[in-house]
Design a protein around this motif. Structure first.
Motif, PDB file in Angstrom:
ATOM      1  N   VAL A   1       0.828  -1.210   0.000  1.00 15.84           N
ATOM      2  CA  VAL A   1       0.000   0.000   0.000  1.00 15.84           C
ATOM      3  C   VAL A   1       0.860   1.257   0.000  1.00 15.84           C
ATOM      4  O   VAL A   1       0.553   2.231  -0.690  1.00 15.84           O
ATOM      5  CB  VAL A   1      -0.950  -0.008   1.219  1.00 15.84           C
ATOM      6  N   ILE A   2       1.951   1.259   0.758  1.00 15.49           N
ATOM      7  CA  ILE A   2       2.828   2.429   0.772  1.00 15.49           C
ATOM      8  C   ILE A   2       3.430   2.674  -0.601  1.00 15.49           C
ATOM      9  O   ILE A   2       3.493   3.820  -1.082  1.00 15.49           O
ATOM     10  CB  ILE A   2       3.933   2.265   1.840  1.00 15.49           C
ATOM     11  N   ASN A   3       3.876   1.611  -1.284  1.00 16.03           N
ATOM     12  CA  ASN A   3       4.426   1.771  -2.638  1.00 16.03           C
ATOM     13  C   ASN A   3       3.382   2.345  -3.585  1.00 16.03           C
ATOM     14  O   ASN A   3       3.680   3.218  -4.412  1.00 16.03           O
ATOM     15  CB  ASN A   3       4.943   0.432  -3.158  1.00 16.03           C
ATOM     16  N   GLN A   4       2.144   1.852  -3.482  1.00 12.70           N
ATOM     17  CA  GLN A   4       1.067   2.369  -4.328  1.00 12.70           C
ATOM     18  C   GLN A   4       0.785   3.838  -4.017  1.00 12.70           C
ATOM     19  O   GLN A   4       0.580   4.659  -4.929  1.00 12.70           O
ATOM     20  CB  GLN A   4      -0.197   1.532  -4.122  1.00 12.70           C
ATOM     21  N   THR A   5       0.791   4.182  -2.735  1.00 13.45           N
ATOM     22  CA  THR A   5       0.512   5.558  -2.319  1.00 13.45           C
ATOM     23  C   THR A   5       1.590   6.521  -2.808  1.00 13.45           C
ATOM     24  O   THR A   5       1.293   7.598  -3.341  1.00 13.45           O
ATOM     25  CB  THR A   5       0.390   5.634  -0.785  1.00 13.45           C
ATOM     26  N   LEU A   6       2.850   6.135  -2.638  1.00 11.25           N
ATOM     27  CA  LEU A   6       3.953   6.972  -3.113  1.00 11.25           C
ATOM     28  C   LEU A   6       3.884   7.165  -4.624  1.00 11.25           C
ATOM     29  O   LEU A   6       4.107   8.267  -5.147  1.00 11.25           O
ATOM     30  CB  LEU A   6       5.292   6.334  -2.734  1.00 11.25           C
ATOM     31  N   SER A   7       3.563   6.088  -5.330  1.00  9.31           N
ATOM     32  CA  SER A   7       3.498   6.150  -6.791  1.00  9.31           C
ATOM     33  C   SER A   7       2.365   7.056  -7.266  1.00  9.31           C
ATOM     34  O   SER A   7       2.548   7.882  -8.165  1.00  9.31           O
ATOM     35  CB  SER A   7       3.322   4.736  -7.355  1.00  9.31           C
ATOM     36  N   LYS A   8       1.191   6.930  -6.652  1.00  9.93           N
ATOM     37  CA  LYS A   8       0.041   7.753  -7.058  1.00  9.93           C
ATOM     38  C   LYS A   8       0.318   9.234  -6.820  1.00  9.93           C
ATOM     39  O   LYS A   8      -0.037  10.081  -7.648  1.00  9.93           O
ATOM     40  CB  LYS A   8      -1.210   7.310  -6.291  1.00  9.93           C
TER      41      LYS A   8
END
Length: 396
Positions: free
Chosen positions: A72-79
């Protein structure tokens, strides 16, 4: 003054992203009704609160991201990076490869102490970037293990290390139908611990927000993203700059302090909720007209009747008259469920809290907590603490 946001667990990180995105979108909206100078002042005030110095022209969120799983953190940073409008700090996140198994005890007693130094160092570095700190805004859920367990642990540490700074926890109450089989245990432990260390608890119910999406926003297939965007809209309406009472040309300097001053008159009464009007899809705006008088009338009745949204308000509910109620009116007022405070939320969600009867049903799954150091006495202490909270609100 700046606010440092701490996003915890899957829920906290997903909502946190939507909040920052909504804040920046609003401050740069092309549909503003103010002059250029006022818009620039509004943007500057918003950036000071929630974003640090721009890196290559892109604002950086004043936030620390924490989760025990990286997805989830990787997705959040990417978005955030892909938006091109803002992003998170390069070294503002902490994650591991092992989750908390939806177990409050594992998050609080194992992950919390094990990673305390790393997490608090990230928060300290974020605080040091601020010229002046209004306080901390902690976003977390109560059903899982990371957000609830580590969230309670981190809030406790913030109280110990930053006792003079305000702490507001935004907590997501789980669906009544159940997301996690032990969500009631996690919720009881989270709420009782936060009541000792937080200055204010801003409560959002998943069921209530889901109903807003379905009935007012006309969303057919509701996703967590839809729910999070409604939450972000509500939070933005509270935290975005507003003019001070002394001047219509200067924004309030201390957002958390102003909220606490007006909404938390006593440390025993710190449960907060948000009522927003109007709620509707963007497509419906062109066919709607509003007046302040009408909106305020609906909002007042929502508060009086404890309605979560403007649709279905009970207009028969009226505030009780001052002085002792007459016998003829006591039964009528009782049936109409007049709401005096957020206590209604605690009572409705706390049916099990009113009794500390430890029967067989209560002991189910307790072994999942005792193996991480949480004993039955800890549950009883939590029940007792929340019973006192309920009693205090009922005596208002």
């Amino acid at each position: 003054m700046s606010i440092v946001t701490v996003q915890l667990g899957q829920c906290g990180n997903q909502i946190g992203f939507e909040v920052f995105d909504a804040l920046l979108s609003d401050s740069h909206s092309s549909q503003g009704l103010c002059c250029k100078r006022e818009n620039e002042a509004y943007q500057a005030s918003c950036k000071e609160r929630f974003f640090s110095e721009e890196e290559n022209g892109v604002p950086i969120a004043r936030a620390v991201l924490v989760d025990m799983e990286p997805k989830v953190i990787n997705q959040t940073l990417s978005k955030a990076a892909q938006s091109g409008r803002w992003k998170y700090g390069q070294h503002a996140c902490f994650c591991q490869k092992q989750g908390s198994g939806n177990n409050w005890a594992y998050g609080y007693s194992v992950h919390g102490p094990r990673h305390e130094e790393s997490i608090m160092n990230l928060i300290r570095k974020e605080v040091e970037k601020c010229d002046s700190v209004s306080g901390f805004f902690i976003i977390m859920s109560m059903a899982g293990g990371t957000g609830s367990g580590i969230g309670a642990f981190v809030t406790q540490n913030l109280q110990d290390q930053y006792s003079n700074s305000l702490k507001m926890n935004q907590i997501i109450w789980p669906y009544g139908t159940g997301e996690v089989i032990v969500q009631n245990y996690n919720s009881i432990l989270t709420l009782s611990h936060l009541y000792r260390s937080s200055d204010a608890l801003l409560v959002h119910e998943n069921d209530a927000v889901h109903k807003i999406c379905a009935k007012l926003m006309n969303i057919k297939q509701i996703s967590f993203s839809d729910i999070n965007q409604v939450l972000a809209h509500q939070l933005g309406s509270v935290f975005q700059p507003t003019y001070s009472a002394e001047s219509s040309f200067h924004y309030r300097r201390n957002p958390l302090g102003d909220l606490m001053e007006h909404l938390v008159p006593h440390p025993e009464f710190k449960m907060l909720s948000i009522r927003n009007v109007p709620h509707m899809s963007e497509n419906s705006l062109a066919y709607s007209t509003f007046t302040w008088a009408g909106l305020l009338k609906h909002l007042r009745q929502m508060l009086i009747s404890n309605a979560k949204m403007e649709e279905g308000i009970d207009w028969h509910v009226r505030p009780p008259l001052s002085g002792p109620p007459s016998l003829s009116k006591m039964s009528l007022n009782k049936d109409l469920h007049f709401n005096t405070s957020i206590a209604n939320l605690v009572i409705l969600r706390g049916k099990d809290v009113q009794s500390a009867d430890v029967g067989k049903k209560f002991r189910a799954y307790i072994h999942q907590y005792t193996k991480f150091g949480i004993e039955e006495e800890d549950f009883l202490d939590s029940f007792t603490s929340l019973e006192q909270v309920v009693a205090s609100y009922c005596n208002l």
